[in-house]
Design a protein around this motif. Structure first.
Motif, PDB file in Angstrom:
ATOM      1  N   ARG A   8      99.067 -11.822   5.013  1.00 16.97           N
ATOM      2  CA  ARG A   8      99.709 -12.504   3.892  1.00 16.97           C
ATOM      3  C   ARG A   8      99.298 -11.893   2.559  1.00 16.97           C
ATOM      4  NH1 ARG A   8      98.589 -18.710   4.959  1.00 16.97           N
ATOM      5  NH2 ARG A   8      98.986 -18.759   2.709  1.00 16.97           N
ATOM      6  N   LEU A   9      98.028 -11.481   2.445  1.00 13.43           N
ATOM      7  CA  LEU A   9      97.582 -10.839   1.212  1.00 13.43           C
ATOM      8  C   LEU A   9      98.298  -9.509   1.009  1.00 13.43           C
ATOM      9  CD1 LEU A   9      95.778 -10.640  -1.259  1.00 13.43           C
ATOM     10  CD2 LEU A   9      93.939  -9.772   0.225  1.00 13.43           C
ATOM     11  N   ARG A  10      98.433  -8.732   2.076  1.00 16.27           N
ATOM     12  CA  ARG A  10      99.165  -7.465   1.969  1.00 16.27           C
ATOM     13  C   ARG A  10     100.618  -7.701   1.563  1.00 16.27           C
ATOM     14  NH1 ARG A  10      96.447  -4.984   7.430  1.00 16.27           N
ATOM     15  NH2 ARG A  10      94.821  -3.709   6.429  1.00 16.27           N
ATOM     16  N   LYS A  11     101.236  -8.708   2.158  1.00 18.22           N
ATOM     17  CA  LYS A  11     102.634  -9.017   1.826  1.00 18.22           C
ATOM     18  C   LYS A  11     102.755  -9.429   0.361  1.00 18.22           C
ATOM     19  CE  LYS A  11     106.595 -11.674   3.491  1.00 18.22           C
ATOM     20  NZ  LYS A  11     107.077 -12.665   4.493  1.00 18.22           N
ATOM     21  N   THR A  12     101.750 -10.138  -0.146  1.00 16.95           N
ATOM     22  CA  THR A  12     101.740 -10.550  -1.549  1.00 16.95           C
ATOM     23  C   THR A  12     101.697  -9.338  -2.480  1.00 16.95           C
ATOM     24  OG1 THR A  12     100.667 -12.666  -1.055  1.00 16.95           O
ATOM     25  CG2 THR A  12     100.409 -11.814  -3.293  1.00 16.95           C
ATOM     26  N   LEU A  13     100.904  -8.332  -2.110  1.00 15.93           N
ATOM     27  CA  LEU A  13     100.711  -7.156  -2.963  1.00 15.93           C
ATOM     28  C   LEU A  13     101.783  -6.091  -2.764  1.00 15.93           C
ATOM     29  CD1 LEU A  13      96.833  -6.730  -2.543  1.00 15.93           C
ATOM     30  CD2 LEU A  13      98.058  -7.893  -4.392  1.00 15.93           C
ATOM     31  N   GLU A  14     102.564  -6.210  -1.702  1.00 16.51           N
ATOM     32  CA  GLU A  14     103.530  -5.166  -1.330  1.00 16.51           C
ATOM     33  C   GLU A  14     104.563  -4.850  -2.412  1.00 16.51           C
ATOM     34  OE1 GLU A  14     106.162  -3.993   2.621  1.00 16.51           O
ATOM     35  OE2 GLU A  14     105.645  -6.089   2.221  1.00 16.51           O
ATOM     36  N   PRO A  15     105.109  -5.844  -3.139  1.00 17.86           N
ATOM     37  CA  PRO A  15     106.110  -5.502  -4.155  1.00 17.86           C
ATOM     38  C   PRO A  15     105.604  -4.546  -5.231  1.00 17.86           C
ATOM     39  CG  PRO A  15     106.169  -7.852  -3.677  1.00 17.86           C
ATOM     40  CD  PRO A  15     104.959  -7.307  -2.981  1.00 17.86           C
ATOM     41  N   TRP A  16     104.300  -4.486  -5.434  1.00 19.34           N
ATOM     42  CA  TRP A  16     103.713  -3.590  -6.436  1.00 19.34           C
ATOM     43  C   TRP A  16     103.075  -2.350  -5.785  1.00 19.34           C
ATOM     44  CZ3 TRP A  16     103.630  -8.853  -6.584  1.00 19.34           C
ATOM     45  CH2 TRP A  16     104.268  -9.451  -7.680  1.00 19.34           C
ATOM     46  N   LYS A  17     103.358  -2.176  -4.465  1.00 21.82           N
ATOM     47  CA  LYS A  17     102.834  -1.030  -3.710  1.00 21.82           C
ATOM     48  C   LYS A  17     101.303  -0.956  -3.794  1.00 21.82           C
ATOM     49  CE  LYS A  17     106.980   1.897  -3.930  1.00 21.82           C
ATOM     50  NZ  LYS A  17     107.847   0.742  -3.863  1.00 21.82           N
ATOM     51  N   LEU A  18     100.676  -2.122  -3.746  1.00 23.53           N
ATOM     52  CA  LEU A  18      99.220  -2.205  -3.777  1.00 23.53           C
ATOM     53  C   LEU A  18      98.642  -2.740  -2.469  1.00 23.53           C
ATOM     54  CD1 LEU A  18      98.810  -3.693  -7.381  1.00 23.53           C
ATOM     55  CD2 LEU A  18      98.388  -1.328  -6.673  1.00 23.53           C
ATOM     56  N   ASP A  19      99.531  -2.926  -1.475  1.00 25.70           N
ATOM     57  CA  ASP A  19      99.079  -3.514  -0.216  1.00 25.70           C
ATOM     58  C   ASP A  19      98.138  -2.606   0.565  1.00 25.70           C
ATOM     59  OD1 ASP A  19     101.771  -2.267  -0.226  1.00 25.70           O
ATOM     60  OD2 ASP A  19     101.509  -2.307   1.952  1.00 25.70           O
ATOM     61  N   ASP A  20      98.229  -1.264   0.323  1.00 23.25           N
ATOM     62  CA  ASP A  20      97.361  -0.357   1.073  1.00 23.25           C
ATOM     63  C   ASP A  20      95.927  -0.351   0.538  1.00 23.25           C
ATOM     64  OD1 ASP A  20      97.977   0.894  -1.289  1.00 23.25           O
ATOM     65  OD2 ASP A  20      98.605   2.801  -0.391  1.00 23.25           O
ATOM     66  N   MET A  21      95.649  -1.146  -0.520  1.00 24.97           N
ATOM     67  CA  MET A  21      94.271  -1.301  -0.965  1.00 24.97           C
ATOM     68  C   MET A  21      93.467  -2.142   0.030  1.00 24.97           C
ATOM     69  SD  MET A  21      94.917  -1.901  -5.061  1.00 24.97           S
ATOM     70  CE  MET A  21      93.180  -1.938  -5.497  1.00 24.97           C
ATOM     71  N   VAL A  22      94.167  -2.950   0.807  1.00 20.92           N
ATOM     72  CA  VAL A  22      93.520  -3.749   1.855  1.00 20.92           C
ATOM     73  C   VAL A  22      93.553  -2.919   3.133  1.00 20.92           C
ATOM     74  CG1 VAL A  22      93.489  -5.943   3.080  1.00 20.92           C
ATOM     75  CG2 VAL A  22      94.369  -5.842   0.740  1.00 20.92           C
ATOM     76  N   GLN A  23      92.443  -2.355   3.485  1.00 16.03           N
ATOM     77  CA  GLN A  23      92.382  -1.359   4.557  1.00 16.03           C
ATOM     78  C   GLN A  23      91.728  -1.921   5.815  1.00 16.03           C
ATOM     79  OE1 GLN A  23      90.237   1.891   2.758  1.00 16.03           O
ATOM     80  NE2 GLN A  23      91.815   2.276   1.214  1.00 16.03           N
ATOM     81  N   THR A  24      92.315  -1.587   6.947  1.00 13.80           N
ATOM     82  CA  THR A  24      91.726  -1.939   8.238  1.00 13.80           C
ATOM     83  C   THR A  24      90.801  -0.815   8.691  1.00 13.80           C
ATOM     84  OG1 THR A  24      93.693  -3.202   8.874  1.00 13.80           O
ATOM     85  CG2 THR A  24      92.212  -2.501  10.648  1.00 13.80           C
ATOM     86  N   VAL A  25      89.592  -1.171   9.034  1.00  9.34           N
ATOM     87  CA  VAL A  25      88.630  -0.201   9.563  1.00  9.34           C
ATOM     88  C   VAL A  25      88.484  -0.513  11.051  1.00  9.34           C
ATOM     89  CG1 VAL A  25      86.305   0.742   9.405  1.00  9.34           C
ATOM     90  CG2 VAL A  25      87.451  -0.097   7.343  1.00  9.34           C
ATOM     91  N   ARG A  26      89.088   0.325  11.860  1.00  7.08           N
ATOM     92  CA  ARG A  26      89.181   0.050  13.294  1.00  7.08           C
ATOM     93  C   ARG A  26      87.810  -0.212  13.907  1.00  7.08           C
ATOM     94  NH1 ARG A  26      93.296   1.069  16.826  1.00  7.08           N
ATOM     95  NH2 ARG A  26      94.398   2.266  15.226  1.00  7.08           N
ATOM     96  N   GLY A  27      87.722  -1.321  14.619  1.00 12.55           N
ATOM     97  CA  GLY A  27      86.491  -1.669  15.315  1.00 12.55           C
ATOM     98  C   GLY A  27      85.410  -2.265  14.430  1.00 12.55           C
ATOM     99  N   ALA A  28      85.674  -2.376  13.110  1.00 17.49           N
ATOM    100  CA  ALA A  28      84.632  -2.867  12.210  1.00 17.49           C
ATOM    101  C   ALA A  28      85.100  -4.053  11.365  1.00 17.49           C
ATOM    102  CB  ALA A  28      84.163  -1.742  11.290  1.00 17.49           C
ATOM    103  N   GLY A  29      86.319  -4.005  10.837  1.00 17.87           N
ATOM    104  CA  GLY A  29      86.778  -5.097   9.994  1.00 17.87           C
ATOM    105  C   GLY A  29      87.722  -4.616   8.915  1.00 17.87           C
ATOM    106  N   TYR A  30      87.493  -5.063   7.683  1.00 13.91           N
ATOM    107  CA  TYR A  30      88.395  -4.757   6.572  1.00 13.91           C
ATOM    108  C   TYR A  30      87.606  -4.290   5.349  1.00 13.91           C
ATOM    109  CZ  TYR A  30      91.845  -7.304   9.331  1.00 13.91           C
ATOM    110  OH  TYR A  30      92.694  -7.726  10.324  1.00 13.91           O
TER     111      TYR A  30
END
Length: 229
Positions: free
Chosen positions: A201-223
């Motif tokens: 939901r946070l990524r979807k909120t930021l998506e219109p401003w192309k800022l959603d990729d600031m929230v990064q998934t770190v595989r096997g560890a978290g965010y």
């Protein structure tokens, strides 16, 4: 001033039971039996929190939650869903619709009051003070608002707390358990899957401003939250 709780529930016996428990806990209760009455009640006086039954006549509680999250007047009101639907997918659907917590029927009024107090603490806590800026985003803590450049970003209460934590702790990886502890509080039982829903939901909120990729998934560890994308 007493907190005002809007009970949106079509069963009068449940409304009365919850209202009695709220008054006993020092809170004020308002009533609505369906979605239309709920929206009228909100327009007359915005409550501090909404208790929302899933199975309402006509417009369901799930659809009403989505509608409330789209409207400016009700966007930031915390919502607790009251539901007999205990399956994981049902809970995920509720969270994705904008619900902040849920209580499974039948429930004890003691549990319900504890959940209400916990959600109110999280949504109205004082840890959002000051101005935080990072990567084109700005949080105005005193105003409880988020901006992307000069644009105000519509954001729900849980996503606001999550974003505030990320922006004040950038470039570090946090596990789901750590995020639950820091953002939701260790004294409240919330499943780790809840974190994934609010991250989406946070990524979807930021998506219109192309800022959603600031929230990064770190595989096997978290965010991780990073301005270096």
């Amino acid at each position: 001033m007493h907190k005002r709780i809007l009970i949106v529930e079509d069963e009068a016996s449940i409304r009365d039971m919850v209202a009695f428990a709220l008054r006993k806990a020092g809170m004020d209760a308002a009533h609505a039996a369906d979605a239309r009455a709920a929206q009228m009640a909100i327009s007359e006086r915005v409550p501090d929190l909404i208790l929302l039954d899933w199975m309402l006549p006509g417009t369901s509680g799930l659809e009403l939650a989505r509608r409330l999250r789209r409207e400016e007047l009700s966007r930031e009101i915390p919502i607790i869903m009251l539901t007999a639907r205990g399956e994981e997918m049902d809970r995920v659907n509720g969270l994705e619709a904008g619900v902040d917590d849920y209580v499974i029927k039948p429930f004890s009024t003691r549990e319900l009051i504890a959940r209400i107090k916990a959600v109110l603490r999280r949504s109205q806590g004082d840890d959002g003070s000051g101005i935080v800026e990072l990567g084109g985003l700005r949080i105005d803590g005193p105003a409880h608002r988020v901006f992307a450049g000069e644009d105000a970003v519509p954001i729900g209460p849980t996503e606001y707390r999550l974003l505030f934590f990320f922006m004040t702790h950038p470039e570090r990886v946090y596990s789901r358990a750590q995020l639950l502890d820091h953002v939701w509080g260790g004294s409240v039982y919330v499943e780790e899957r809840t974190v994934d829903v609010h991250i989406r939901r946070l990524r979807k909120t930021l998506e219109p401003w192309k800022l959603d990729d600031m929230v990064q998934t770190v595989r096997g560890a978290g965010y991780r939250f990073s301005a270096n994308t």
